[in-house]
Design a protein around this motif. Structure first.
Motif, PDB file in Angstrom:
ATOM      1  N   VAL A  76       0.867  -1.179   0.000  1.00 27.29           N
ATOM      2  CA  VAL A  76       0.000   0.000   0.000  1.00 27.29           C
ATOM      3  C   VAL A  76       0.902   1.227   0.000  1.00 27.29           C
ATOM      4  O   VAL A  76       1.791   1.347   0.826  1.00 27.29           O
ATOM      5  CB  VAL A  76      -0.937   0.036   1.230  1.00 27.29           C
ATOM      6  N   ARG A  77       0.668   2.102  -0.971  1.00 27.12           N
ATOM      7  CA  ARG A  77       1.459   3.331  -1.074  1.00 27.12           C
ATOM      8  C   ARG A  77       0.500   4.512  -1.144  1.00 27.12           C
ATOM      9  O   ARG A  77      -0.486   4.474  -1.859  1.00 27.12           O
ATOM     10  CB  ARG A  77       2.353   3.305  -2.297  1.00 27.12           C
ATOM     11  N   VAL A  78       0.803   5.549  -0.374  1.00 22.19           N
ATOM     12  CA  VAL A  78      -0.012   6.756  -0.341  1.00 22.19           C
ATOM     13  C   VAL A  78       0.885   7.938  -0.683  1.00 22.19           C
ATOM     14  O   VAL A  78       1.966   8.083  -0.120  1.00 22.19           O
ATOM     15  CB  VAL A  78      -0.637   6.958   1.061  1.00 22.19           C
ATOM     16  N   THR A  79       0.436   8.758  -1.623  1.00 21.16           N
ATOM     17  CA  THR A  79       1.166   9.973  -1.976  1.00 21.16           C
ATOM     18  C   THR A  79       0.330  11.161  -1.531  1.00 21.16           C
ATOM     19  O   THR A  79      -0.872  11.215  -1.785  1.00 21.16           O
ATOM     20  CB  THR A  79       1.416  10.052  -3.497  1.00 21.16           C
ATOM     21  N   MET A  80       0.976  12.089  -0.811  1.00 18.23           N
ATOM     22  CA  MET A  80       0.278  13.280  -0.342  1.00 18.23           C
ATOM     23  C   MET A  80       1.224  14.468  -0.354  1.00 18.23           C
ATOM     24  O   MET A  80       2.435  14.294  -0.434  1.00 18.23           O
ATOM     25  CB  MET A  80      -0.317  13.065   1.057  1.00 18.23           C
ATOM     26  N   THR A  81       0.636  15.661  -0.310  1.00 13.58           N
ATOM     27  CA  THR A  81       1.457  16.862  -0.228  1.00 13.58           C
ATOM     28  C   THR A  81       1.976  16.988   1.192  1.00 13.58           C
ATOM     29  O   THR A  81       1.481  16.325   2.116  1.00 13.58           O
ATOM     30  CB  THR A  81       0.667  18.137  -0.587  1.00 13.58           C
ATOM     31  N   ALA A  82       2.948  17.860   1.383  1.00 14.82           N
ATOM     32  CA  ALA A  82       3.490  18.077   2.722  1.00 14.82           C
ATOM     33  C   ALA A  82       2.439  18.669   3.658  1.00 14.82           C
ATOM     34  O   ALA A  82       2.556  18.558   4.862  1.00 14.82           O
ATOM     35  CB  ALA A  82       4.704  18.993   2.645  1.00 14.82           C
ATOM     36  N   LYS A  83       1.390  19.275   3.086  1.00 19.00           N
ATOM     37  CA  LYS A  83       0.295  19.806   3.905  1.00 19.00           C
ATOM     38  C   LYS A  83      -0.737  18.743   4.240  1.00 19.00           C
ATOM     39  O   LYS A  83      -1.703  19.002   4.933  1.00 19.00           O
ATOM     40  CB  LYS A  83      -0.390  20.964   3.186  1.00 19.00           C
ATOM     41  N   GLY A  84      -0.574  17.528   3.726  1.00 22.36           N
ATOM     42  CA  GLY A  84      -1.476  16.438   4.054  1.00 22.36           C
ATOM     43  C   GLY A  84      -2.598  16.203   3.063  1.00 22.36           C
ATOM     44  O   GLY A  84      -3.483  15.405   3.318  1.00 22.36           O
TER      45      GLY A  84
END
Length: 107
Positions: free
Chosen positions: A39-47
């Motif tokens: 499982v991989r999740v990509t998000m911005t540094a702001k969440g």
């Protein structure tokens, strides 16, 4: 009086740098993983969530709880990486200077 002026100038410079860092956070993306990368999740540094990748073998009905736990773990991993990235970036911007009293990091 000179010390107070110096502290005020330092605080103003830090506020400007943190404002720049806040806008920079929109462009920084981190990827967190769990379950050995299943499982991989990509998000911005702001969440802000940008994407989720799940190994199809985990998409079995009776594995739902495990899958939810893996997604949460991947999100937590991404958040930790985002925080570390922002702390490194802040250290670069401030050249390691301590924050003036009462000033907090923007994340």
């Amino acid at each position: 009086m000179r010390d107070l002026m110096g502290i005020m100038k330092q605080a103003q410079a830090m506020q400007e740098k943190m404002a720049n860092l806040q806008s920079e956070m929109d462009g920084i993306e981190v990827t967190g993983a769990s379950g050995g990368g299943s499982v991989r999740v990509t998000m911005t540094a702001k969440g802000q969530m940008k994407g989720v990748s799940i190994d199809p073998s985990l998409m079995v009905a009776d594995e739902r709880e495990i899958l939810e736990d893996l997604i949460v773990a991947a999100c937590n991993d991404a958040r930790g990486k985002a925080e570390a990235t922002m702390q490194e970036r802040m250290a670069e911007l401030t050249k390691g200077l301590p924050l003036p009293p009462g000033m907090k990091l923007p994340f």
